[in-house]
Design a protein around this motif. Structure first.
Motif, mmCIF file in Angstrom:
data_model
loop_
_atom_site.group_PDB
_atom_site.id
_atom_site.type_symbol
_atom_site.label_atom_id
_atom_site.label_comp_id
_atom_site.label_asym_id
_atom_site.label_seq_id
_atom_site.Cartn_x
_atom_site.Cartn_y
_atom_site.Cartn_z
ATOM 1 N N ILE A 1 -2.993 0.261 -4.431
ATOM 2 C CA ILE A 1 -2.994 -1.089 -3.845
ATOM 3 C C ILE A 1 -2.770 -2.110 -4.959
ATOM 4 O O ILE A 1 -3.700 -2.448 -5.687
ATOM 5 C CB ILE A 1 -4.333 -1.398 -3.133
ATOM 6 C CG1 ILE A 1 -4.760 -0.239 -2.232
ATOM 7 C CG2 ILE A 1 -4.234 -2.694 -2.349
ATOM 8 C CD1 ILE A 1 -6.190 -0.378 -1.704
ATOM 9 N N LYS B 1 -17.341 -3.775 2.234
ATOM 10 C CA LYS B 1 -15.975 -4.291 2.315
ATOM 11 C C LYS B 1 -15.760 -5.216 1.117
ATOM 12 O O LYS B 1 -16.570 -6.124 0.878
ATOM 13 C CB LYS B 1 -15.771 -5.079 3.606
ATOM 14 C CG LYS B 1 -15.530 -4.214 4.838
ATOM 15 C CD LYS B 1 -15.081 -5.127 5.982
ATOM 16 C CE LYS B 1 -15.213 -4.489 7.347
ATOM 17 N NZ LYS B 1 -14.406 -3.334 7.603
ATOM 18 N N GLY C 1 0.868 -1.180 0.000
ATOM 19 C CA GLY C 1 0.000 0.000 0.000
ATOM 20 C C GLY C 1 0.902 1.227 0.000
ATOM 21 O O GLY C 1 1.705 1.417 0.899
ATOM 22 N N SER D 1 -10.026 2.469 4.080
ATOM 23 C CA SER D 1 -8.804 1.798 4.530
ATOM 24 C C SER D 1 -8.689 0.433 3.859
ATOM 25 O O SER D 1 -9.640 -0.028 3.214
ATOM 26 C CB SER D 1 -8.864 1.591 6.053
ATOM 27 O OG SER D 1 -9.956 0.749 6.361
ATOM 28 N N HIS D 2 -7.527 -0.185 4.013
ATOM 29 C CA HIS D 2 -7.417 -1.580 3.576
ATOM 30 C C HIS D 2 -6.439 -2.328 4.466
ATOM 31 O O HIS D 2 -5.564 -1.717 5.081
ATOM 32 C CB HIS D 2 -7.009 -1.691 2.104
ATOM 33 C CG HIS D 2 -5.605 -1.301 1.809
ATOM 34 N ND1 HIS D 2 -5.206 0.006 1.666
ATOM 35 C CD2 HIS D 2 -4.497 -2.063 1.620
ATOM 36 C CE1 HIS D 2 -3.913 0.049 1.393
ATOM 37 N NE2 HIS D 2 -3.451 -1.188 1.362
ATOM 38 N N LEU E 1 -6.858 -9.546 0.933
ATOM 39 C CA LEU E 1 -6.915 -8.090 0.988
ATOM 40 C C LEU E 1 -8.357 -7.707 1.293
ATOM 41 O O LEU E 1 -9.280 -8.235 0.671
ATOM 42 C CB LEU E 1 -6.512 -7.511 -0.373
ATOM 43 C CG LEU E 1 -6.901 -6.058 -0.657
ATOM 44 C CD1 LEU E 1 -6.087 -5.094 0.192
ATOM 45 C CD2 LEU E 1 -6.722 -5.733 -2.139
ATOM 46 N N LEU F 1 -12.163 4.745 -5.194
ATOM 47 C CA LEU F 1 -11.158 3.733 -5.478
ATOM 48 C C LEU F 1 -11.460 3.144 -6.856
ATOM 49 O O LEU F 1 -12.577 2.678 -7.114
ATOM 50 C CB LEU F 1 -11.192 2.635 -4.404
ATOM 51 C CG LEU F 1 -10.055 1.623 -4.468
ATOM 52 C CD1 LEU F 1 -8.700 2.276 -4.194
ATOM 53 C CD2 LEU F 1 -10.285 0.484 -3.472
ATOM 54 N N VAL G 1 -10.718 -4.299 1.563
ATOM 55 C CA VAL G 1 -10.793 -2.858 1.347
ATOM 56 C C VAL G 1 -12.125 -2.360 1.896
ATOM 57 O O VAL G 1 -13.172 -2.940 1.599
ATOM 58 C CB VAL G 1 -10.749 -2.536 -0.163
ATOM 59 C CG1 VAL G 1 -10.819 -1.034 -0.388
ATOM 60 C CG2 VAL G 1 -9.505 -3.114 -0.805
ATOM 61 N N THR G 2 -12.073 -1.310 2.699
ATOM 62 C CA THR G 2 -13.328 -0.760 3.228
ATOM 63 C C THR G 2 -13.694 0.521 2.472
ATOM 64 O O THR G 2 -12.874 1.431 2.347
ATOM 65 C CB THR G 2 -13.191 -0.461 4.731
ATOM 66 O OG1 THR G 2 -12.802 -1.668 5.387
ATOM 67 C CG2 THR G 2 -14.493 0.033 5.323
ATOM 68 N N TYR H 1 -12.993 5.447 -0.573
ATOM 69 C CA TYR H 1 -11.992 4.618 0.106
ATOM 70 C C TYR H 1 -11.809 5.067 1.558
ATOM 71 O O TYR H 1 -11.669 6.254 1.843
ATOM 72 C CB TYR H 1 -10.662 4.727 -0.638
ATOM 73 C CG TYR H 1 -9.506 4.103 0.099
ATOM 74 C CD1 TYR H 1 -9.256 2.738 0.018
ATOM 75 C CD2 TYR H 1 -8.670 4.887 0.892
ATOM 76 C CE1 TYR H 1 -8.191 2.171 0.708
ATOM 77 C CE2 TYR H 1 -7.606 4.318 1.582
ATOM 78 C CZ TYR H 1 -7.378 2.952 1.493
ATOM 79 O OH TYR H 1 -6.336 2.393 2.173
ATOM 80 N N THR I 1 -6.777 5.241 -5.641
ATOM 81 C CA THR I 1 -7.775 6.293 -5.378
ATOM 82 C C THR I 1 -7.531 7.473 -6.311
ATOM 83 O O THR I 1 -6.421 7.693 -6.783
ATOM 84 C CB THR I 1 -7.677 6.804 -3.923
ATOM 85 O OG1 THR I 1 -6.328 7.190 -3.667
ATOM 86 C CG2 THR I 1 -8.104 5.751 -2.932
#
Ligand code: GLA
Length: 719
Positions: A14, A125, A5, A98-99, A111, A33, A113-114, A96, A27
């Motif tokens: 990512i 997610k 990241g 977090s991840h 992985l 994202l 991703v939130t 986006y 992003t």
């Protein structure tokens, strides 16, 4: 596995890397994202951060590359997700947050991703489970909210891929359609602008007319060994939908998930909705490489006992249909031993008393032995099989009910049917409502009772012959639009329970032929039934096409009396997967029986290569007089090449050498024709043929199929 990241001032990059490939998420200025890359991985991973800048963002066109396209805000392409918020508003924006990356094993990473809506308390997610060595990704999403009330999910895809438009060649879709006895018919065509959708609304037997498995070639249709190709399929045994949208910037968006038709899902605050996984792999070395990746992944990670063994068998469906009794079965058990297979499989017709299963119009649901046909029950048959030195397996269709049954009379509320419309049948039967936990218990009980009463029962064929008409669940009450989703999850609950208690027992996934072949179901099964069409000429094509997605160890190929081909051809075709028989052994001539017995011995020596080895499709039945396909074991010491004439016109045959693949160029192989019918000679003559892998792969060998030798099986052993 590398997930680096990298946060620049403005963006987050990512990269999701596997051995040969990468997916890159990045992003943009508005924190959306985007999926900016899917292809061969770059040597310098620092360059992933530059990808997005290479593409001019058509910001005012409404065309975006969202990693999971929401609807009703800035993205105007086909959505992956559409919702109706608790307040009735229909707009969703996902940015986006977090991840995280975690390692599941040396080979497998996850992985997560939130993404969140900046205005509504709504979250998605995205899960990317990657298998490094196999270059395979499983992707799914988990949707949750904390709004004040119920949110309706109008569309809720598993995955949303974006492929960048390339020069002039565009994208080529290979898709499958079919019907009973003509499964997996391929079509390949260039995608035009707009949306192409493949889908199913059948409820059960979801793949009867269309399949969620597909291939997308970039620039031009990939061949076996060349070209860029993405293979994808949904791991879901119910209604699916895959949208391919070619947009004005020539980018392709692929959105795959549960079919949202008549299936809005009501989600309470704090509750998670998990979509099924969408499975994909990419290769820039053609369809053969992509297939081997999927096959290897399936054996390692998906199907039950993929690295293990399988049972050869004799089935009685086509030899008796519903007409059998203990005496007849005793004879068939002896034939099982005589033939030399591992197991006898008793098919449909063994159950039902007040509504005996003597045809397909009665008895489904009443899983007690029919007292007239089997006065001593299954347990005596299991014992009798053991006395003959073979194992015993049985057919069930536990999700179904005939109106002519005790079950239907006792539990009309367990049956999927509209309360105010006439019933509509498919094969005289209706589907039980697996959304209802009581029905799940019942279906689990069908399997559990069989094993509890007969601990030595060694195999189950699980059938599913009807689609869902008049979808209505008495159990679901106001949530009728959940029925298709809850049905499949109910089925999976049952299968999970079966596997928790009986982890290894072989189960065959059957659905009136191949109406339900998908990895969502196959994770509970050891094998599937590709088609009721066992005419070997047809099976060459059907088995060929399934092989693009599924390993040979999962393909149940039975020798039957369908078609006009000689027994040798029928056996040779069955041998390219998991072999079985469904013929009357007593009707075979001495030579035919001797041939089958010796073919089974040959199979024993080759099954490791066929079941666990690498498969190479050498000559397609669609383009040639003869199809050729081969398997090589792990250390390249053993291989087998199957050749089948598929065109019987004057002069048809293999005219030139077929180049083999996957061998060790430095090894010397003894090439021998096996499965030679008694009284006939080998196409190779009497020569002791020893050739190097180098020669076999560059010059090849002519298997000499012709209208006299319609199938030829060559065994290669390193010396
Ligand atoms: C389905 C299966 C067949 C057989 C019959 C029995 O059609 O595909 O193999 O088991 O049911 O009724």
């Amino acid at each position: 596995m590398l997930f680096a990241g990298r946060a620049a001032a403005q963006d987050v990059t990512i990269p999701v890397e596997t051995q040969h490939n990468a997916i890159v998420l990045q992003t943009d200025a508005e924190k959306h994202l985007n999926m900016v890359y899917l292809g061969a991985k770059l040597a310098n991973s620092a360059e992933y951060a530059r990808i997005q800048k290479m593409y001019k963002q058509a910001d005012d066109s409404g065309v975006q590359n969202d990693v999971y396209t929401p609807s009703g805000s800035a993205s105007l392409g086909e959505p992956a997700i559409t919702v109706t918020h608790a307040d009735g508003n229909k707009s969703l924006n996902l940015t986006y947050v977090s991840h995280t990356v975690s390692k599941v094993s040396d080979d497998v990473s996850l992985l997560v991703v939130t993404l969140k809506d900046p205005v509504y308390d709504f979250e998605v997610k995205l899960y990317y489970k990657t298998y490094y060595k196999e270059d395979v990704t499983e992707q799914w999403s988990v949707i949750k909210h904390n709004e004040k009330g119920v949110v309706t999910l109008n569309k809720y895809a598993s995955a949303n891929l974006n492929l960048k438009g390339n020069t002039t060649g565009g994208f080529w879709l290979k898709q499958y359609h079919g019907n009973w006895a003509m499964e997996v018919q391929p079509e390949e065509a260039r995608l035009t602008h707009g949306i192409k959708t493949i889908d199913s609304k059948l409820g059960t037997r979801a793949n009867l007319y269309e399949h969620s498995m597909f291939a997308i070639s970039l620039d031009k249709p990939a061949t076996e060994d060349e070209g860029k190709v993405l293979y994808g399929a949904l791991e879901w045994s119910g209604n699916f939908r895959v949208d391919f949208e070619l947009d004005v910037t020539n980018n392709l968006k692929i959105i795959a998930g549960i079919n949202n038709a008549a299936s809005e899902y009501h989600l309470k605050p704090g509750v998670e909705f998990t979509t099924p996984a969408f499975l994909y792999t990419y290769s820039d070395h053609g369809k053969g490489d992509a297939s081997r990746k999927l096959q290897s992944w399936a054996r390692q990670y998906k199907i039950v006992d993929g690295n293990g063994s399988r049972l050869t068998l004799l089935n009685n469906w086509e030899s008796t249909y519903f007409d059998f009794n203990e005496t007849k079965l005793a004879g068939l058990l002896k034939d099982t031993k005589k033939l030399g297979v591992d197991l006898f499989l008793l098919d449909d017709g063994w159950f039902g008393n007040s509504h005996p299963r003597n045809g397909d119009n009665a008895g489904l649901g009443d899983w007690q032995e029919n007292k007239q046909k089997l006065p001593n029950g299954i347990s005596s048959l299991v014992k009798e099989a053991q006395a003959n030195g073979v194992k015993f397996g049985i057919w069930i269709e536990p999700e179904m009910v005939n109106p002519a049954s005790d079950l239907y009379k006792a539990h009309p509320d367990w049956v999927i049917k509209q309360p105010n419309r006439p019933e509509k049948y498919f094969r005289n039967q209706l589907v039980l409502d697996l959304a209802n936990p009581k029905v799940q218990d019942f279906v689990f009980g069908v399997v559990d009772n069989l094993f509890t009463k007969n601990p030595d029962l060694a195999y189950i064929k699980w059938d599913c012959n009807a689609v869902i008409y008049n979808a209505y669940s008495a159990y679901l009450k106001k949530d009728q639009s959940h029925i298709y989703v809850d049905y499949v999850n109910g089925l999976y609950n049952v299968l999970k329970r079966v596997r928790a208690k009986y982890p290894k027992v072989p189960l065959m996934l059957c659905s009136g032929g191949g109406g339900r072949v998908d990895y969502g179901a196959l994770q509970y099964f050891t094998e599937y039934w590709p088609s009721d069409n066992t005419d070997p000429l047809e099976r060459v094509f059907i088995q060929w096409e399934y092989s693009f997605f599924y390993p040979a160890i999962t393909s149940s190929n039975h020798v039957t009396d369908w078609g006009k081909q000689p027994i040798k051809y029928r056996v040779d075709v069955a041998m390219m997967g998991k072999m079985g028989f469904d013929i009357v052994i007593g009707k075979l001539s001495d030579n035919e029986l001797a041939f089958c017995q010796s073919a089974l011995k040959n199979y024993d020596g080759l099954k490791d290569a066929i079941w666990h080895g690498d498969q190479y499709r050498l000559a397609s039945p669609w383009d040639n007089d003869a199809a050729s396909i081969m398997y090589v074991n792990a250390d390249k010491s053993k291989a087998v090449m199957f050749n089948y004439l598929v065109n019987n016109r004057y002069g048809s045959g293999t005219k030139v050498p077929v180049r083999l693949k996957g061998l060790d160029p430095n090894k010397k192989y003894r090439v021998k024709e096996i499965n030679v019918f008694p009284g006939t000679g080998s196409v190779l003559g009497n020569e002791d043929l020893v050739l190097t892998g180098d020669f076999l792969m560059n010059v090849g060998i002519n298997p000499e199929t012709n209208t006299y030798h319609t199938s030829v099986v060559l065994q290669l052993e390193a010396i």
